[in-house]
Design an enzyme around this catalytic site. Structure first.
Site, PDB file in Angstrom:
ATOM      1  N   ASP A  57      61.232 -35.647  39.406  1.00 57.53           N
ATOM      2  CA  ASP A  57      60.102 -35.193  40.210  1.00 57.53           C
ATOM      3  C   ASP A  57      59.584 -36.350  41.057  1.00 57.53           C
ATOM      4  O   ASP A  57      59.438 -37.470  40.560  1.00 57.53           O
ATOM      5  CB  ASP A  57      59.002 -34.705  39.249  1.00 57.53           C
ATOM      6  CG  ASP A  57      57.907 -33.920  39.935  1.00 57.53           C
ATOM      7  OD1 ASP A  57      57.508 -34.301  41.060  1.00 57.53           O
ATOM      8  OD2 ASP A  57      57.437 -32.938  39.343  1.00 57.53           O
ATOM      9  N   ALA A  79      62.030 -33.354  49.822  1.00 57.52           N
ATOM     10  CA  ALA A  79      61.518 -32.629  48.651  1.00 57.52           C
ATOM     11  C   ALA A  79      60.135 -32.063  48.942  1.00 57.52           C
ATOM     12  O   ALA A  79      59.257 -32.779  49.432  1.00 57.52           O
ATOM     13  CB  ALA A  79      61.461 -33.563  47.445  1.00 57.52           C
ATOM     14  N   TYR A 146      50.576 -24.289  52.591  1.00 58.17           N
ATOM     15  CA  TYR A 146      51.826 -24.999  52.866  1.00 58.17           C
ATOM     16  C   TYR A 146      51.701 -25.826  54.142  1.00 58.17           C
ATOM     17  O   TYR A 146      51.967 -27.035  54.160  1.00 58.17           O
ATOM     18  CB  TYR A 146      52.981 -24.001  52.982  1.00 58.17           C
ATOM     19  CG  TYR A 146      54.240 -24.588  53.574  1.00 58.17           C
ATOM     20  CD1 TYR A 146      54.944 -25.590  52.903  1.00 58.17           C
ATOM     21  CD2 TYR A 146      54.735 -24.148  54.800  1.00 58.17           C
ATOM     22  CE1 TYR A 146      56.102 -26.144  53.450  1.00 58.17           C
ATOM     23  CE2 TYR A 146      55.888 -24.678  55.350  1.00 58.17           C
ATOM     24  CZ  TYR A 146      56.563 -25.686  54.672  1.00 58.17           C
ATOM     25  OH  TYR A 146      57.705 -26.225  55.219  1.00 58.17           O
ATOM     26  N   ARG A 213      60.748 -15.999  66.284  1.00 56.29           N
ATOM     27  CA  ARG A 213      61.121 -17.250  65.634  1.00 56.29           C
ATOM     28  C   ARG A 213      62.205 -17.954  66.442  1.00 56.29           C
ATOM     29  O   ARG A 213      63.065 -17.323  67.055  1.00 56.29           O
ATOM     30  CB  ARG A 213      61.640 -16.990  64.206  1.00 56.29           C
ATOM     31  CG  ARG A 213      60.572 -16.458  63.244  1.00 56.29           C
ATOM     32  CD  ARG A 213      59.480 -17.471  62.990  1.00 56.29           C
ATOM     33  NE  ARG A 213      58.417 -16.983  62.129  1.00 56.29           N
ATOM     34  CZ  ARG A 213      57.255 -16.521  62.565  1.00 56.29           C
ATOM     35  NH1 ARG A 213      57.020 -16.430  63.869  1.00 56.29           N
ATOM     36  NH2 ARG A 213      56.325 -16.138  61.709  1.00 56.29           N
TER      37      ARG A 213
END
Length: 314
Positions: A57, A79, A146, A213
């Site tokens: 992690d 990540a 996000y 998009r």
């Protein structure tokens, strides 16, 4: 060079590792496998310059302390928690991974003087208002935790450039698709549409499907990511990458299915996070790096469909 890729077992991470190995670099991968898959790297691990895969992690300082003794030249930090809907349902997880995790990686890069390329997202932008599309000076409007977390992390990354003269680059790829992308609920729209088409299922579209998009094929994206790290011209810069043309989700579904009758519109789960028009102006990437996309949308969709067929994911 010695290179670390965080999130290297993910969809885009896998292609980034592949490209770095082809360019002759020694590559280490750190991934906690919350989104990535070990299997994505199976064919790459056999190469002599693939040095190590570490299951771990980015918030684990012990792992990072040990890893950075390798004296990397570049860290490609991919990540992250990447699912917009999940971030709305579980904002703390997204914040911890995308902001706190990035801080820990940044600190290691500062202490060891390692260039950092930070993977952000086009989702930080408000929308495309002009035919030229979104450039890096366009207004931002984080409509989900996000996007908010990515913007917060971007600001931390840029602060290390100004405060410590650390070489950093922030990249904002537009919607990326291609082989190795998940075809389930966490996957991208192209992969999900193609899987459903091949499985003789309907193609479900959130809302009216008029949202557009800008879809970037993953090999073009990986080339952009690594070339951003190679050049000193990118230090302290925020750079977009995309195809430079957009398509409505309705038209994308028609392209994928070849049959309008298979399309089904459903109620949007989180309409507040929807951006109505995403269109990339990648002229800065072209000017700084000489980068531009090589694959058209039609070529990329065909390559993705062939890959899904070959993997029995249907």
């Amino acid at each position: 060079m010695k290179v670390l890729v965080t999130g290297g077992a993910g969809f885009i991470g896998r292609w980034t590792v592949d490209r770095l190995l082809k360019d002759g670099h020694q590559v280490w991968v750190l991934d906690d496998l919350s989104n990535g898959r070990k299997e994505n790297l199976d064919d790459l691990k056999k190469q002599k310059n693939f040095m190590q895969f570490i299951t771990g992690d980015i918030k684990d300082r012990r792992i990072l302390n040990h890893l950075f003794t390798k004296k990397f030249d570049i860290c490609y930090h991919l990540a992250a928690s990447i699912n917009v809907q999940d971030s709305i349902d579980h904002p703390e997880v997204t914040f911890n991974n995308d902001v706190v995790g990035t801080f820990h990686v940044l600190e290691q890069c500062r202490k060891n003087n390692v260039k950092l390329v930070f993977m952000s997202t086009c989702m930080v932008y408000e929308r495309a208002w002009s035919a030229e599309g979104i450039n890096e000076t366009n207004p931002v409007k984080p409509a989900s935790p996000y996007a908010g977390s990515k913007l917060a992390a971007e600001n931390m990354v840029m602060s290390y450039f100004h405060a410590y003269n650390l070489p950093v680059t922030v990249i904002r790829p537009f919607n990326t698709y291609g082989p190795y992308q998940k075809t389930g609920g966490e996957g991208g729209v192209v992969a999900i549409f193609l899987k459903n088409k091949l499985a003789d299922k309907s193609l479900q579209i959130y809302g009216d499907g008029k949202q557009t998009r800008d879809l970037l094929y993953v090999e073009d994206c990986a080339r952009f990511i690594i070339e951003s790290g190679y050049s000193d011209k990118t230090n302290g810069e925020i750079i977009n990458a995309g195809l430079g043309s957009d398509i409505s989700i309705n038209d994308l579904a028609k392209l994928a299915a070849g049959d309008e009758d298979r399309i089904e519109h459903i109620t949007h789960i989180h309409p507040q996070s929807e951006i109505p028009k995403l269109l990339c102006d990648y002229s800065k990437a072209k000017n700084l790096l000489g980068w531009e996309p090589k694959y058209s949308l039609e070529e990329g969709v065909q390559k993705t469909e062939e890959w899904i067929k070959s993997t029995n994911l249907i």
